[in-house]
Design a protein around this motif. Sequence first.
Motif, PDB file in Angstrom:
ATOM      1  N   THR A   1       0.808  -1.221   0.000  1.00  0.00           N
ATOM      2  CA  THR A   1       0.000   0.000   0.000  1.00  0.00           C
ATOM      3  C   THR A   1       0.845   1.276   0.000  1.00  0.00           C
ATOM      4  N   TYR A   2       2.143   1.160   0.221  1.00  0.00           N
ATOM      5  CA  TYR A   2       3.018   2.329   0.077  1.00  0.00           C
ATOM      6  C   TYR A   2       3.667   2.244  -1.296  1.00  0.00           C
ATOM      7  N   GLN A   3       3.118   3.018  -2.229  1.00  0.00           N
ATOM      8  CA  GLN A   3       3.615   3.070  -3.599  1.00  0.00           C
ATOM      9  C   GLN A   3       4.105   4.487  -3.897  1.00  0.00           C
ATOM     10  N   LYS A   4       4.457   4.731  -5.128  1.00  0.00           N
ATOM     11  CA  LYS A   4       4.975   6.051  -5.499  1.00  0.00           C
ATOM     12  C   LYS A   4       3.990   7.159  -5.167  1.00  0.00           C
ATOM     13  N   ASN A   5       2.687   6.872  -5.327  1.00  0.00           N
ATOM     14  CA  ASN A   5       1.667   7.880  -5.039  1.00  0.00           C
ATOM     15  C   ASN A   5       1.625   8.263  -3.567  1.00  0.00           C
ATOM     16  N   GLU A   6       2.096   7.370  -2.709  1.00  0.00           N
ATOM     17  CA  GLU A   6       2.080   7.629  -1.264  1.00  0.00           C
ATOM     18  C   GLU A   6       3.385   8.231  -0.761  1.00  0.00           C
ATOM     19  N   PHE A   7       4.348   8.400  -1.641  1.00  0.00           N
ATOM     20  CA  PHE A   7       5.647   8.957  -1.273  1.00  0.00           C
ATOM     21  C   PHE A   7       5.452  10.332  -0.634  1.00  0.00           C
ATOM     22  N   GLY A   8       5.965  10.506   0.585  1.00  0.00           N
ATOM     23  CA  GLY A   8       5.817  11.766   1.301  1.00  0.00           C
ATOM     24  C   GLY A   8       4.581  11.851   2.172  1.00  0.00           C
ATOM     25  N   CYS A   9       3.823  10.752   2.288  1.00  0.00           N
ATOM     26  CA  CYS A   9       2.564  10.800   3.034  1.00  0.00           C
ATOM     27  C   CYS A   9       2.754  11.008   4.534  1.00  0.00           C
ATOM     28  N   LEU A  10       3.969  10.762   5.023  1.00  0.00           N
ATOM     29  CA  LEU A  10       4.214  10.916   6.455  1.00  0.00           C
ATOM     30  C   LEU A  10       4.613  12.338   6.856  1.00  0.00           C
ATOM     31  N   LYS A  11       4.653  13.234   5.878  1.00  0.00           N
ATOM     32  CA  LYS A  11       5.101  14.607   6.148  1.00  0.00           C
ATOM     33  C   LYS A  11       4.381  15.261   7.330  1.00  0.00           C
TER      34      LYS A  11
ATOM     35  N   ASN B   1      11.840  -2.061   4.469  1.00  0.00           N
ATOM     36  CA  ASN B   1      11.542  -0.625   4.418  1.00  0.00           C
ATOM     37  C   ASN B   1      10.063  -0.369   4.140  1.00  0.00           C
ATOM     38  N   ASN B   2       9.528  -1.099   3.166  1.00  0.00           N
ATOM     39  CA  ASN B   2       8.128  -0.924   2.797  1.00  0.00           C
ATOM     40  C   ASN B   2       7.211  -1.203   3.983  1.00  0.00           C
ATOM     41  N   ALA B   3       7.496  -2.276   4.699  1.00  0.00           N
ATOM     42  CA  ALA B   3       6.680  -2.627   5.865  1.00  0.00           C
ATOM     43  C   ALA B   3       6.731  -1.531   6.924  1.00  0.00           C
ATOM     44  N   ALA B   4       7.902  -0.955   7.119  1.00  0.00           N
ATOM     45  CA  ALA B   4       8.054   0.094   8.127  1.00  0.00           C
ATOM     46  C   ALA B   4       7.276   1.352   7.754  1.00  0.00           C
ATOM     47  N   LEU B   5       7.281   1.700   6.479  1.00  0.00           N
ATOM     48  CA  LEU B   5       6.542   2.883   6.016  1.00  0.00           C
ATOM     49  C   LEU B   5       5.038   2.689   6.212  1.00  0.00           C
ATOM     50  N   ILE B   6       4.551   1.484   5.915  1.00  0.00           N
ATOM     51  CA  ILE B   6       3.126   1.196   6.075  1.00  0.00           C
ATOM     52  C   ILE B   6       2.744   1.194   7.556  1.00  0.00           C
ATOM     53  N   TYR B   7       3.563   0.553   8.354  1.00  0.00           N
ATOM     54  CA  TYR B   7       3.328   0.494   9.799  1.00  0.00           C
ATOM     55  C   TYR B   7       3.317   1.908  10.406  1.00  0.00           C
ATOM     56  N   ALA B   8       4.314   2.705  10.061  1.00  0.00           N
ATOM     57  CA  ALA B   8       4.425   4.051  10.633  1.00  0.00           C
ATOM     58  C   ALA B   8       3.250   4.937  10.219  1.00  0.00           C
TER      59      ALA B   8
ATOM     60  N   LEU C   1     -16.512   2.935   9.581  1.00  0.00           N
ATOM     61  CA  LEU C   1     -15.274   2.196   9.417  1.00  0.00           C
ATOM     62  C   LEU C   1     -14.205   3.212   9.046  1.00  0.00           C
ATOM     63  N   ILE C   2     -13.061   3.155   9.715  1.00  0.00           N
ATOM     64  CA  ILE C   2     -11.952   4.068   9.410  1.00  0.00           C
ATOM     65  C   ILE C   2     -10.808   3.246   8.838  1.00  0.00           C
ATOM     66  N   LEU C   3     -10.471   3.512   7.583  1.00  0.00           N
ATOM     67  CA  LEU C   3      -9.374   2.817   6.911  1.00  0.00           C
ATOM     68  C   LEU C   3      -8.123   3.668   6.991  1.00  0.00           C
ATOM     69  N   LEU C   4      -7.136   3.174   7.716  1.00  0.00           N
ATOM     70  CA  LEU C   4      -5.877   3.895   7.844  1.00  0.00           C
ATOM     71  C   LEU C   4      -5.097   3.835   6.535  1.00  0.00           C
ATOM     72  N   GLY C   5      -4.166   4.773   6.361  1.00  0.00           N
ATOM     73  CA  GLY C   5      -3.277   4.754   5.222  1.00  0.00           C
ATOM     74  C   GLY C   5      -2.046   3.927   5.528  1.00  0.00           C
ATOM     75  N   PRO C   6      -1.101   3.899   4.598  1.00  0.00           N
ATOM     76  CA  PRO C   6      -1.070   4.713   3.387  1.00  0.00           C
ATOM     77  C   PRO C   6      -1.950   4.132   2.277  1.00  0.00           C
ATOM     78  N   GLY C   7      -2.370   5.010   1.368  1.00  0.00           N
ATOM     79  CA  GLY C   7      -3.149   4.555   0.232  1.00  0.00           C
ATOM     80  C   GLY C   7      -4.588   4.254   0.593  1.00  0.00           C
TER      81      GLY C   7
END
Length: 333
Positions: A15-25, A67-74, A288-294
């Motif tokens: 779920t963390y793809q290029k479109n989600e890059f920077g979502c944690l800003k 790395n991908n897992a960490a970005l999604i988790y965070a 229902l609340i769907l968390l990100g990313p994506g």
Amino acid sequence: MSKKTAVVICPGRGTYQKNEFGCLKPFYDTALLNQIDQVRAQLGLETVSALDSADKYLPARHQLPVNNAALIYAAGLCQFNAINPDEYEVVAVTGNSMGWYTALSCAGVWDVDSGTEMMSAMAGLTANCKGINGDVGGQLIYPVLNEHWQPDATRLASVAAALKIPGMYRSIQYGGYAVLSGTTPAVKQALAQLPPVDERFPMQLAGHSAFHSPLMQDASDQALARFSAEYFNQPKLPLIDGQGHIWPDLPVNPELLRYYTFQSQVSSDYDFKTAVQVAVREFAPDQLILLGPGTALGGAVAQSLIEINWHGLSSKADFVALQESASPFLLQL
């Protein structure tokens, strides 16, 4: 104004793809993200902040499992902690696949330090799993609904036939999609056997091994040997797992929760569809609340609701109308 009750849903891998890059800003330099970064640094891994704020999105770097897992988790955990408690009362939490690890942290079973360590470890163990005789296999996805998000008997029969291929397993019940895992020869045979749909399916998931199947037993064995039940605290919120089982916010056996987390859901299928259906039936949330990313998980959630005719939903058009109304049921952060 009274609070709305909500069930929170945590997304899985991919779920963390290029479109989600920077979502944690919005969360840079917050105490929570800094703590995740600190644990990652202590483990000798890239920090989430450095990954998300890099100059460029690089698949080889950002899609690296650990790395991908960490970005999604965070992203999920930061968004969960940003839910306004004056507006929503979270009554339960669930997730899809890797989202189970995020859900455990949201429910307080793991603190931030333990959760970051566990998630990073499991990403590495499953990515480096020995598989069976050195074959880590693969995953593929195939739709079982028609364009109206209603069951397609022909596609369901095709999936049933594919599951008879030696070495092929059901991996994830993902709303209107069947996710299958298998050995390399089994996946190859299934890709050739399943009738094409929309010029996209069957689709092999790039970079995915045979997750949620017996090919992951080596990863399970290593996790069980490495992490004791002492890592597991009592849930502060009810958890709905990938079998639709509810772990209540009452005293639970930490050894059983440990075994489910590191054995059952690693080496056997994950029924996300049932988890969603149990969530709405048992907790009857306002939202229902769907968390990100994506937001890719939104379709699978909707399809799971349509299958049980939740709130009279019987098609894609019904769900779209509900979401466009003044009171949408699914909130995607």
